[in-house]
Write a protein that holds these residues in place. Structure first.
Motif, short mmCIF file in Angstrom:
data_model
loop_
_atom_site.label_atom_id
_atom_site.label_comp_id
_atom_site.label_asym_id
_atom_site.label_seq_id
_atom_site.Cartn_x
_atom_site.Cartn_y
_atom_site.Cartn_z
N ASP A 199 0.85 -1.20 0.00
CA ASP A 199 0.00 0.00 0.00
C ASP A 199 0.88 1.24 0.00
O ASP A 199 1.90 1.27 0.67
CB ASP A 199 -0.91 0.00 1.24
CG ASP A 199 -1.98 1.08 1.13
OD1 ASP A 199 -1.81 2.15 1.76
OD2 ASP A 199 -2.98 0.87 0.42
N LYS A 236 -5.08 -5.98 2.99
CA LYS A 236 -4.15 -5.78 1.86
C LYS A 236 -2.88 -6.60 2.04
O LYS A 236 -2.38 -7.21 1.10
CB LYS A 236 -3.82 -4.28 1.72
CG LYS A 236 -4.94 -3.49 1.09
CD LYS A 236 -4.53 -2.04 0.82
CE LYS A 236 -5.62 -1.34 0.00
NZ LYS A 236 -5.43 0.11 -0.02
N CYS A 238 -4.51 5.74 7.71
CA CYS A 238 -4.96 4.43 7.24
C CYS A 238 -5.56 3.61 8.37
O CYS A 238 -5.15 3.74 9.52
CB CYS A 238 -3.77 3.69 6.64
SG CYS A 238 -4.23 2.88 5.11
N GLU A 239 -6.52 2.76 8.03
CA GLU A 239 -7.21 1.90 9.00
C GLU A 239 -6.42 0.59 9.15
O GLU A 239 -6.13 -0.06 8.15
CB GLU A 239 -8.59 1.56 8.41
CG GLU A 239 -9.84 1.84 9.24
CD GLU A 239 -9.67 2.23 10.67
OE1 GLU A 239 -9.47 3.42 10.93
OE2 GLU A 239 -9.72 1.33 11.54
N GLU A 294 -7.94 -2.34 7.21
CA GLU A 294 -7.81 -2.25 5.76
C GLU A 294 -6.41 -2.75 5.34
O GLU A 294 -6.27 -3.51 4.39
CB GLU A 294 -8.02 -0.78 5.35
CG GLU A 294 -8.06 -0.55 3.86
CD GLU A 294 -8.10 0.96 3.55
OE1 GLU A 294 -8.80 1.70 4.28
OE2 GLU A 294 -7.41 1.37 2.61
#
Length: 727
Positions: free
Chosen positions: A635, A676, A668-669, A672
């Protein structure tokens, strides 16, 4: 402290899953067993409960758990060590492989201090460490090892550059031939059962069987075709499930003087390519698909993506391959057709080679990016089979099953351990997670069942093995990761409490350095002994060994003279990996293994993790570095990541935790990122790995030389998990 066994009444028994009537009857039988025990010591009470078969495999697991824990309710581990669930009997001990050897030679070797195999086990183990040549000259006669030219001696230590010595110098043989020939001792004849197997989905058909003669003829036919297809000494890879065909191909490659390259069938294309490149493989055997739980997963297409020279493709189902092949590739059918014109396709003269010739290249995940390429010579199989012979007690007529793959060290280990001891190898062509596998274990009459802990957890939690008869099993074995006590209680109870022999070692050792033993009482999730001929010390933070009888925790330092262990690596500096920075002890340069282990009161061992940052996910070793490399790219918000693994509080497979420092300005969570990261890891490293937690932090703790202190992160997570469990 839980309820004492004397307090267990009908109410508790009903809660544990019995009907009122069953509970009343069970209470009576349990009280009789407690009363019949020799004294009130918990271990004597449990021994009596097991001897009377008070608990049976058909009882609910809650009942087994209740009885075991109530018997040991007042047991203090800090004074008495771990609670014991299995005890060897004197009669049975005399009929084990090692017990028989001790009864024959014990009085001569140990003099008046020899009593019997149980009392004198530890003494004999120490004797084997100090008298390597005496022990190995006895055990070599117990395995079907046939020398074309006998060794000059057992061990030569004149070459000081080799810390591990030179084993069986001058010997010439073919270790695959040793697997295939009938011998009078251990008793193997042409119509002895060699392999028993079943395909998933055929659970109600009879099991398939191959005799030693049938196996030998099939191996020799494949060896003939290999000669027509490859040049002598070529490395040839195997990347497919461990089927009867994979075993035939493995033995044929070795019989014909080629080198097997072991690649696990779960690897992504990139991992396959790395292994083909490092080993310079000239070809690869694979399947079109892998069939698991009735579903087809592509395998040939993954192998082709790694751009191998030549692929020979076996069909997962039926006789014809179900994919379009590249021009240079061959179907199994076409490959075998090259034997059609031979006058005697089932005859083959083995290629005899020096004992130190490489027969197999295996891979262990290093802590540095590339996997370490580990050469197995012809000594390695002898060593790994001798361990199974001595500690797991594999005997002529046994049926040995251990779901694994030829890409992992356990694959070659069980192959050789079966064929060099005169046991039959049992293979299930399908997923070991479901009832079909358990029914195969029952129908094939498996006597020794090997497992990995995450497999046992699945069997217990899904209840998929209920009602199957596993009582032919005389012992279990377990390796790959730390066992969970409750899962082991469940497993052992499937066969009226048979021992689970824990094994911990390494691909590069071709053996375990600590194990359980059928000559010692066993405790769940622990190792009871160093392997035969293996010596080690446990080192404190300053590299100073703790006294041998003292409970402690520290890094293992192995005595360097280990038969079967590597003395070189294909793609790394052996000296640096295994010896550099390790202390001297009694004139020996200790060998690094990398485990942190705990010695308990009573002299049992528990593995606590890795000294470096290798981690163990579902029995597969991987390194923090490999995982971080994938996460860093997963990410755009990730500045850097640090991966660690930690054992859950109640034991069991390790959890993967990734710490993340985000780039400035990004938000960012954690959940999540968790998804990823899991996806990226499954795509690039291994489809079986998953991230359990993601934790976002402002920065990482570091050493003066800027190395991430993963140990500090590990401790932080341990603390958080224990706080969570108390909430």
């Amino acid at each position: 402290m839980g309820m004492r066994v004397a307090e267990v009444g009908v109410g508790e028994l009903v809660k544990a899953g019995l009907s009122m009537e069953e509970a009343q009857e069970f209470e009576r039988i349990l009280k009789a067993a407690v009363g019949g025990a020799r004294g009130s010591d918990p271990s004597e009470v449990w021994r009596e409960v097991v001897a009377r078969r008070v608990l049976s495999p058909s009882h609910p697991h809650g009942l087994h758990r209740l009885v075991f824990h109530s018997v040991y309710a007042e047991w203090d581990e800090s004074i008495r060590g771990p609670p014991l669930y299995w005890f060897p009997s004197l009669y049975e001990s005399m009929h084990t492989n090692l017990g028989r050897l001790m009864e024959t030679y014990g009085p001569r070797l140990l003099g008046l201090s020899y009593k019997d195999p149980i009392t004198s086990y530890s003494l004999f183990q120490k004797f084997s460490v100090q008298n390597l040549e005496v022990y190995w000259s006895m055990v070599l006669k117990e395995l079907s090892v046939l020398f074309h030219r006998a060794p000059r001696c057992i061990l030569d230590t004149t070459d000081k550059s080799k810390h591990g010595g030179t084993w069986l110098p001058g010997a010439v043989l073919n270790i695959a031939e040793c697997c295939l020939l009938p011998v009078s001792y251990p008793r193997k004849h042409d119509n002895s059962l060699a392999v028993v197997w079943r395909d998933e989905g055929n659970d109600d058909s009879p099991v398939n069987r191959l005799t030693l003669k049938e196996l030998r003829e099939q191996v020799m036919m494949v060896a003939n075709v290999l000669d027509a297809t490859f040049s002598k000494g070529d490395a040839i890879a195997i990347d497919m499930p461990m089927t009867v065909h994979a075993v035939i191909i493995y033995l044929a490659i070795v019989l014909a003087g080629f080198v097997v390259v072991s690649i696990a069938d779960s690897f992504a294309a990139k991992e396959i390519a790395t292994r083909l490149h490092v080993s310079k493989a000239k070809g690869i055997f694979t399947q079109d698909f892998i069939v698991r739980g009735g579903r087809k997963f592509p395998l040939y297409s993954r192998v082709v993506e790694a751009a191998p020279h030549k692929v020979i493709v076996l069909p997962a189902i039926g006789t014809d391959v179900d994919v379009q092949l590249r021009e240079q590739d061959l179907s199994w059918k076409d490959f075998l057709s090259h034997a059609d014109h031979l006058p005697r396709p089932n005859n083959y003269s083995p290629v005899y080679q020096p004992i130190d010739a490489v027969t197999n290249i295996l891979f262990s995940s290093g802590t540095t990016g590339d996997p370490k390429a580990i050469p197995w010579t012809q000594v390695s199989p002898i060593r790994s089979s001798a361990d199974a012979w001595a500690q797991i007690n594999i005997q002529v007529g046994d049926v040995f099953c251990w779901p694994t793959n030829l890409g992992w060290v356990m694959g070659p280990t069980i192959l050789y351990a079966s064929f060099l001891t005169g046991a039959a190898l049992a293979l299930y062509h399908g997923s070991p997670l479901d009832r079909g596998f358990g029914k195969f274990v029952q129908d094939a009459g498996v006597t020794v069942l090997g497992t990995v802990p995450s497999l046992v957890k699945t069997w217990k939690n899904t209840g998929c093995m209920e009602g199957l008869d596993w009582t032919k099993i005389k012992s279990f074995a377990s390796t790959g990761e730390t066992s969970n006590v409750d899962d082991d209680l469940w497993l052992s109870s499937r066969a009226y409490y048979k021992p689970i022999i824990e094994c911990c070692g390494g691909t590069e050792l071709a053996s375990s350095y600590i194990q359980g033993s059928v000559l010692q009482p066993q405790a769940f999730g622990t190792f009871s002994t160093a392997a035969m001929t293996t010596g080690f010390v446990i080192l404190d933070e300053n590299g100073v060994p703790y006294p041998d009888d003292q409970p402690c925790v520290g890094e293992v330092g192995l005595f360097p003279l280990i038969m079967g262990a590597t003395d070189w690596l294909l793609n790394a500096d052996h000296e640096e990996v295994y010896f550099k920075g390790m202390p001297m002890y009694k004139g020996m340069h200790l060998r690094r293994h990398g485990d942190i282990i705990k010695r308990t009161v009573g002299g049992y061992f528990v593995v606590q993790g890795r000294a470096d940052d290798t981690m163990n996910l579902g029995g597969i070793k991987t390194s923090s570095v490999e995982i971080e490399r994938v996460c860093d790219k997963a990410d755009e918000s990730v500045l850097e990541s640090a991966a660690i693994s930690t054992a859950p509080l109640n034991g069991g497979p390790e959890l993967l935790v990734v710490f993340v420092v985000l780039k400035k300005g990004y938000d960012c969570e954690p959940n999540e990122l968790k998804m990823k990261f899991s996806k990226a890891i499954q795509r690039n490293l291994n489809p079986l790995f998953k991230v359990n937690f993601v934790k976002i932090v402002p920065e990482f703790p570091r050493t003066a030389s800027n190395k991430i202190l993963r140990r500090v992160l590990r401790d932080q997570i341990k603390h958080e998990l224990s706080v969570r469990s108390r909430i």
